[in-house]
Write an enzyme that holds these catalytic residues in place. Sequence first.
Site, short mmCIF file in Angstrom:
data_model
loop_
_atom_site.label_atom_id
_atom_site.label_comp_id
_atom_site.label_asym_id
_atom_site.label_seq_id
_atom_site.Cartn_x
_atom_site.Cartn_y
_atom_site.Cartn_z
N VAL A 1 0.81 -1.12 0.05
CA VAL A 1 0.06 0.10 0.01
C VAL A 1 0.86 1.15 0.04
O VAL A 1 1.65 1.32 1.07
CB VAL A 1 -1.20 -0.14 1.49
CG1 VAL A 1 -1.64 1.30 1.38
CG2 VAL A 1 -1.88 -1.13 1.24
N PRO A 2 0.97 1.82 -0.95
CA PRO A 2 2.30 2.88 -1.33
C PRO A 2 1.92 4.03 -0.52
O PRO A 2 1.88 5.18 -1.21
CB PRO A 2 1.95 3.24 -2.73
CG PRO A 2 0.48 2.85 -3.18
CD PRO A 2 0.03 2.00 -2.26
N CYS A 3 2.12 3.96 0.69
CA CYS A 3 2.17 5.20 1.93
C CYS A 3 3.27 6.03 1.44
O CYS A 3 2.99 7.28 1.72
CB CYS A 3 1.78 4.88 3.10
SG CYS A 3 3.04 3.65 3.72
N HIS A 4 4.23 5.74 0.81
CA HIS A 4 5.47 6.55 0.42
C HIS A 4 5.03 7.38 -0.56
O HIS A 4 5.69 8.47 -0.85
CB HIS A 4 6.51 5.82 0.37
CG HIS A 4 6.42 4.75 -0.98
ND1 HIS A 4 5.48 3.57 -0.55
CD2 HIS A 4 6.74 4.77 -2.33
CE1 HIS A 4 5.68 2.78 -1.73
NE2 HIS A 4 6.58 3.52 -2.72
#
Length: 290
Positions: A257-260
């Site tokens: 989950v690409p929270c970056h």
Amino acid sequence: MNISVDLAVDITPDGGDYDIVRQVIEILSEDYREQPSLEIIASRLNQSPTQLQKVFTRWAGLSPKAFLQAVTLDHAKRLLRVEGLPLLEAAIEVGLSGPGRLHDLFVTHEAMSPGEWRAMGAGLTIRYGFHPSPFGHALVMATDRGLAGLAFSDEGCEAECLEDMTRRWPQAIYVEDREATSTYVDRVFRQDRWSADQPLRVVLIGTDFQIRVWQSLLRIPLGRAVTYADIARDIGQPTASRAVGAAVGRNPLSFVVPCHRAVGKDGALTGYHWGLTRKRAMLGWEAGHA
DNA sequence: GGAATCATGTGAT
DNA sequence: ATCACATGATTCC
């Protein structure tokens, strides 16, 4: 509790590089004003410049200099430039195979609501294991319904990392089982394994609000960024950007989950649960592999 | 410009 | 109730 594992068993060529890379990134981002030369950095790390250059480039797909550029404010702003296009809604279609561009990691997700979580909590078994990854030791957690947790730890902090994760779902039963988790590592970090016909199964365990935020995150394509306010708007609560930040921070599936890819309004990299350096590393790594 | 200050929703205690 | 936040907008110098 014994969590010591033999990491040498894994075949992940990038695994050993991250620690060097991490230090380079730290130096670069602390002293970027002085534009330290490769030579200076290398001598600080006791490496030869050419060796360092090679390791870094192999890891990131980018020279240290290009990497630094990819992580500057300026670049982040470019990733943000949305030009009115409803990024979060439209993006979901573009995941696959644009020409000259690697497709994004394919994920099918399943949400587990808090109620469901509580009801099933007693019986839920989570298998976990540590594995080397491009971003340090990865803690992988899986239920029989799919990947449930992915976290990162620096050398020697595995116990802390594990506790951070188990605290999130205190009612579950945890079993160390590296064999069960090892298949996920490859699927997540090797882009040649990313494909639409074999999507990665993922279970989102969290509150309703958190799950909505994480689903929104999943729609950000590789190489793009959104602000916390964008996400707030996307989930229909435009004034909740701060709450969104908190929920993003709770994301149990780092990287997947690409929270970056969530940044501040002005493109500045704000926080990251596993350290800002790692956020920079992920963004830069994606820049090099996109 | 930039520092200080508010308004703000969610989740944990 | 209260508090801490991976925010963002406003208001002061």
